[in-house]
Design an enzyme around this catalytic site. Sequence first.
Site, PDB file in Angstrom:
ATOM      1  N   GLY A 157      12.578  56.449  34.691  1.00  0.00           N
ATOM      2  CA  GLY A 157      13.452  57.223  33.814  1.00  0.00           C
ATOM      3  C   GLY A 157      13.844  56.462  32.570  1.00  0.00           C
ATOM      4  N   SER A 158      12.987  55.539  32.092  1.00  0.00           N
ATOM      5  CA  SER A 158      13.232  54.774  30.863  1.00  0.00           C
ATOM      6  C   SER A 158      14.484  53.910  30.937  1.00  0.00           C
ATOM      7  CB  SER A 158      13.332  55.719  29.654  1.00  0.00           C
ATOM      8  OG  SER A 158      12.161  56.485  29.508  1.00  0.00           O
ATOM      9  N   SER A 182       7.006  53.752  36.264  1.00  0.00           N
ATOM     10  CA  SER A 182       7.511  53.773  34.892  1.00  0.00           C
ATOM     11  C   SER A 182       8.558  52.677  34.719  1.00  0.00           C
ATOM     12  CB  SER A 182       8.056  55.163  34.560  1.00  0.00           C
ATOM     13  OG  SER A 182       8.255  55.327  33.174  1.00  0.00           O
TER      14      SER A 182
END
Length: 547
Positions: free
Chosen positions: A163-164, A249
């Site tokens: 989620g960055s 991610s």
Amino acid sequence: MLKRVHAIALRINTAIVWRLLLSTSLLLLQIPNALGSDPAVRVRNQPYAGVPLGAADGMIVFRGIPYAQPPIGNLRWVAPQALANKQHDDGKDLIRADTFAPRCPQDDGNIIWYRRVAAAFGDADASSVGPGPMSEDCLYLNIWTSSLDRTEKLAVMVWIHGGSNRTGWSFEPNYLGHNLASKGVVVVSINYRLGAFGFLAHPLLSRESSAGVSGNYGLLDQIAALKWIRENIAQFGGDADNITLFGESAGAANISYLILSPMAKGLFHKAISQSGGYPVNSTRTIQQGEQTGNKLAEALHIPADGNTLRAMREKSVAEIIAAVSASNLQQDIEPVIDGKILPDRPARLFMRGEFNATDLIIGTNSNEWYMYVDESITKQKYLEDLSQNFGDFRTELQKILDADNPRLAMDKLYTSSKMLCTSMFIASRMTLKTPRVYAYQFSRLRPGVGGEKLLSYHGAEIPYVFDTHDDWLPTEETDRFLTDAMGTFWTQFAKTGNPNAAGLPYWPNYGNSRNYVVLGDRIFAAQNPEREICAIMEKRLQLNVIE
């Protein structure tokens, strides 16, 4: 003797269990009927009751167990503080671990992502991915296990969500761990602070800290969670000496930071990085982070005086999130090179071999960037981007990329520069300390219109790892085979450091030949992924980041 009592206790009624446990020092509890009969454990002298999932393998989930004090009030922007031990031993304050804790403060980025994927597959609602409660009191973890026997020593897999580092939470629909845990491991998922609450640096915060630095609180949360797991996971049937991190991610990026951090040494043994190679491009210093902190204080209309930190801590969650958004600071709040948690630029640390020896699976999806490229992008816009961001290597890259299909060209450009080639760089460097490095490329396209729209998109592999395919995802026989194969590869690696298992295609280690496996309609081994473009990207990395 205790092992024999434990084995008997699992097979007899609750009343007898209660009498047995009163006469022993077992950490496993069975709670009397007045409080329910769910299996329970003591953690730091606090009893928690888990929830049996009714599966044949006896799967139990413990939801929302705290691993640090709530980072609220004066503990906002402070390293996570350890929980205090309970001072009593009567079992009367049983906590039912049946509800997931709130997600950490964030915007709706991950919710939007889920709904975007759902819409591509014909479900514009995706209402199962609701926002749910949100609170700064969010430092909790969840555990899925099939045994509470301390002697079981199951391999432990700790999921760090993506989620960055600005959004996401530990119990998103795709992250529920029961099916993966059924393959003979303990699965743990953790929350950690995000965005301005997890990665904000500020000169006054650095001055206040005994370490002399600020920011990176989200990474410190992950380290605190790993310490908790090392101390307590045996009570959930897990092996504290066999812990594998896995994440996607930003979660995978954070795993790279932990591999590089002296503060995380010895807290885990293996790692699986899904689409997280991009930290090697990072050059952001704590000084740059502190400048961002000053900008946020200004956006909050807080003067630079002796009350700055108190005033910032008194601001509400909503006020801080709104100020970050209005000032467009989201991209500037991220992990920083602080000399403590992260001693230097990641690429330099990998080049010098200054990292924790860790067995590794690392890989990417074939079309990581495709869903983020404007469908209407023109050839001219693509060439302008290539010139602006890859100027020194534009000519070489133009020979490789097909400018007549600008969307695919942009996808390949950024999938390679941010994910694929950076992941292969990490794999090459990690082989300096262990031969147990394995690489993959996930290439499966879902059947139907969604697969045509998104290709092998960023995050597409997650439901295959966890066996948590959303209702809107068409799932055929090929997908079921790939799901079982990937779950087996992942758990076998967690157990042994080698993903290979009987009945599956052979997965060679990365080695000097840069071996990898393709996980798609078929599973097969290949060598040196995107050799030409990755050679260019490594030269670019050497010139722009390492030197």
